[in-house]
Design a protein around this motif. Structure first.
Motif, PDB file in Angstrom:
ATOM      1  N   MET A   1       3.992  22.893  -0.461  1.00  0.00           N
ATOM      2  CA  MET A   1       3.911  21.637   0.264  1.00  0.00           C
ATOM      3  C   MET A   1       4.790  21.720   1.503  1.00  0.00           C
ATOM      4  O   MET A   1       5.915  22.195   1.446  1.00  0.00           O
ATOM      5  CB  MET A   1       4.384  20.486  -0.641  1.00  0.00           C
ATOM      6  N   ASN A 103       3.513   9.818   1.021  1.00  0.00           N
ATOM      7  CA  ASN A 103       2.218   9.776   1.683  1.00  0.00           C
ATOM      8  C   ASN A 103       1.684   8.344   1.680  1.00  0.00           C
ATOM      9  O   ASN A 103       1.736   7.655   0.660  1.00  0.00           O
ATOM     10  CB  ASN A 103       1.222  10.703   0.971  1.00  0.00           C
ATOM     11  N   LYS A 119      -4.463   8.780   6.722  1.00  0.00           N
ATOM     12  CA  LYS A 119      -3.319   9.195   5.915  1.00  0.00           C
ATOM     13  C   LYS A 119      -2.236   9.827   6.779  1.00  0.00           C
ATOM     14  O   LYS A 119      -2.520  10.549   7.726  1.00  0.00           O
ATOM     15  CB  LYS A 119      -3.771  10.206   4.855  1.00  0.00           C
ATOM     16  N   ALA A 121       2.085  11.358   6.209  1.00  0.00           N
ATOM     17  CA  ALA A 121       3.190  11.618   5.283  1.00  0.00           C
ATOM     18  C   ALA A 121       4.465  11.859   6.068  1.00  0.00           C
ATOM     19  O   ALA A 121       4.435  12.394   7.183  1.00  0.00           O
ATOM     20  CB  ALA A 121       2.883  12.840   4.407  1.00  0.00           C
ATOM     21  N   THR A 153       1.916   6.819  -2.013  1.00  0.00           N
ATOM     22  CA  THR A 153       2.174   7.891  -2.976  1.00  0.00           C
ATOM     23  C   THR A 153       3.634   8.308  -2.799  1.00  0.00           C
ATOM     24  O   THR A 153       4.005   8.888  -1.774  1.00  0.00           O
ATOM     25  CB  THR A 153       1.245   9.090  -2.735  1.00  0.00           C
ATOM     26  N   THR A 156       4.532  13.711  -2.914  1.00  0.00           N
ATOM     27  CA  THR A 156       3.374  14.599  -2.837  1.00  0.00           C
ATOM     28  C   THR A 156       3.592  15.860  -3.657  1.00  0.00           C
ATOM     29  O   THR A 156       2.714  16.724  -3.712  1.00  0.00           O
ATOM     30  CB  THR A 156       3.099  14.986  -1.371  1.00  0.00           C
ATOM     31  N   THR A 209      -2.221  13.627   7.507  1.00  0.00           N
ATOM     32  CA  THR A 209      -2.733  14.307   6.303  1.00  0.00           C
ATOM     33  C   THR A 209      -4.184  13.949   6.007  1.00  0.00           C
ATOM     34  O   THR A 209      -4.624  14.024   4.869  1.00  0.00           O
ATOM     35  CB  THR A 209      -1.850  13.965   5.089  1.00  0.00           C
ATOM     36  N   TRP A 213      -2.635  19.414   6.772  1.00  0.00           N
ATOM     37  CA  TRP A 213      -1.443  18.734   7.272  1.00  0.00           C
ATOM     38  C   TRP A 213      -1.182  19.165   8.716  1.00  0.00           C
ATOM     39  O   TRP A 213      -0.942  20.333   8.996  1.00  0.00           O
ATOM     40  CB  TRP A 213      -0.241  19.066   6.395  1.00  0.00           C
TER      41      TRP A 213
END
Length: 488
Positions: A1, A103, A119, A121, A153, A156, A209, A213
């Motif tokens: 990530m 996120n 989206k 993040a 969220t 992630t 995202t 990304w």
């Protein structure tokens, strides 16, 4: 990530006069309720577990994050239909034990347009403390101004153990504006004078995202630097929301004064009426719209041996300028094309008052300590005039090589200098410091013919041009046009 660092250097002002669009705030809900959220994650409004940091709210939202449930959903269409009005930054307060990207998904527009899932993040690195996380949706092109649902969220990354997450103060950050105009609508290099800022001013990064990304970097301070001209003299950040603020404007004009509610990195930052470091440079414009104090002042200004004209926004003495004496304008008279100017020696000279130095030592920079800067008045003198911005010196009398000389077509004068206005019919300028009968410096128009004598009365030169009267003379004292002149 991918990990995105988000610095937590936040400066939140209680003086803000602009409106934020609040999407969720725990203070508006009862303890024990869902806070208007959907059932996902079983959210509950609870007492804020830590009111000692940047989030002093009494209440916030909590939910238990597990490996199978990391999401909380905040609907807008049922109780609010926000209009983002072009703003594309959304922030929230979050507190959790671990560090990871948060996120956010925005979907289900309230204006009836086709659904979307936009989206972004950003990195939470608070390690158990409240942190303001900012998400910039400026590159999410499908997003419109009317979101209906926000899905948060909290991590992630994989969650190996159940963890309590706290969320609060979800807001749409107001657009940064300059004198009432959105920053994004201002032409590069067009801003001048004093600037008043409103809205939120931020620097940071996050990730788009929507697919893979994609890094998103934003820096309002760098953008502002591109919008200003060297004629900008002050920028007022007071009352704005600031994140990771720094002074990015010195590269355009090092004299720019930045007013703020709290101090931050960089010189010329004035908070609570004081700055630790004030930098002044003669090659750029200066203006203090308000008075303040400076612990230290560094001035970049060419000072010559002997005589200099100077004007400063604070009081000073001869010793601070490395001079034998400083003097202010006293009187002047003109006869037969010769203007005689008398300067009065002073123990100190007040702020914004033009002066002349005597016996100064050449230097490129000067240092001062503990100075009170006085607001710049509309005028810096009449006959003897101070200068706070570079300008043309054509037909103005300024000091050059210890003489007052009349500026030609291409002559210029820098900030923190001064000049004498020309008297009608003046072809030459003679000046004295302190004693009108003492030694003076002389500058004649080039076509004026003069005689040169020693102090004992012996003629050295006859009918030579004034501009060359002292050329090649040995060091000493001479009489030119009935005035004593020193050749150093």
């Amino acid at each position: 990530m991918k990990k995105q660092l988000l610095l937590s250097c936040l400066m939140l002002s209680s003086m803000a006069t602009f409106a934020q669009t609040v999407l969720w705030d725990g203070e508006t809900y009862d303890l024990g309720s869902r806070g208007g959220c959907w059932d996902d994650g079983a959210p509950t409004v609870v007492t804020n577990p830590d009111q000692s940091g940047i989030n002093t709210s009494a209440k916030c939202l909590s939910f238990t994050m597990t490996s199978g449930s990391k999401v909380v959903k905040v609907p807008f269409r049922d109780w609010i239909q926000p209009n983002l009005a072009g703003n594309r930054r959304i922030s929230l307060m979050i507190k959790r034990a671990g560090n990871s990207n948060v996120n956010i998904e925005i979907s289900d527009p309230t204006d009836g347009s086709a659904g979307y899932w936009e989206k972004a993040a950003a990195w939470y690195g608070g390690s158990g403390s409240w942190q303001k996380v900012v998400l910039d949706f400026s590159t999410n092109t499908a997003m419109n101004d009317f979101p209906g649902v926000m899905t948060i969220t909290a991590s992630t990354d994989d969650v190996t153990a159940d963890e309590m997450v706290y969320i609060d103060n979800i807001v749409v950050e107001p657009l940064p504006t300059v004198n009432g105009t959105p920053l994004k609508d201002i032409t590069d290099g067009s801003l001048t004078g004093d600037l008043t800022l409103t809205g939120s001013w931020m620097k940071g990064d996050c990730q788009n995202t929507d697919g893979g990304w994609v890094p998103v970097t934003y820096n309002d301070f760098e953008t502002l630097a591109a919008k200003i001209s060297p004629n900008v003299t002050s920028v007022d950040f007071r009352g704005t929301i600031l994140k990771d603020v720094y002074n990015a404007l010195g590269g355009v004009n090092p004299n720019i004064l930045t007013y703020a509610d709290q101090t931050f990195d960089g010189s010329n930052v004035i908070a609570n009426g004081a700055t630790a470091q004030l930098d002044l440079n003669e090659g750029f414009a200066f203006k203090a719209k308000e008075g303040f104090t400076a612990e230290k002042v560094t001035m970049t200004r060419a000072m010559a041996d002997g005589n200099n004209t100077i004007c400063l926004p604070f009081a000073t003495t001869a010793a601070e300028l490395g001079a034998t004496n400083i003097a202010t304008y006293g009187s002047s008279s003109t006869a037969n094309g010769i203007t005689t100017v008398n300067f009065n020696i002073a123990s100190s000279v007040a702020a914004n008052t033009p002066m002349i130095t005597d016996g100064a030592t050449a230097s490129a920079t000067q240092e001062f300590a503990g100075k009170t800067i006085v607001a710049t008045p509309a005028s810096l003198g009449t006959t003897f005039v101070g200068v706070y911005a570079p300008q043309s010196a054509t037909n103005l009398w300024g000091i050059d090589s210890n003489e007052f000389k009349l500026g030609g077509t291409d002559a210029t004068i820098n900030a923190f200098h001064a000049y004498l206005t020309p008297a009608a019919g003046a072809k030459s300028m003679v000046f004295s410091i302190g004693d009108p009968t003492g030694i003076s410096s002389l500058s004649q128009a080039a076509n004026t013919l003069v005689d040169v004598y020693t102090v004992t009365g012996a003629q050295v030169r006859s009918q030579v041009s004034a501009g060359n009267a002292t050329n090649g003379l040995a060091k000493g004292i001479y009489v030119i046009n009935n005035k004593k002149v020193i050749v150093r």
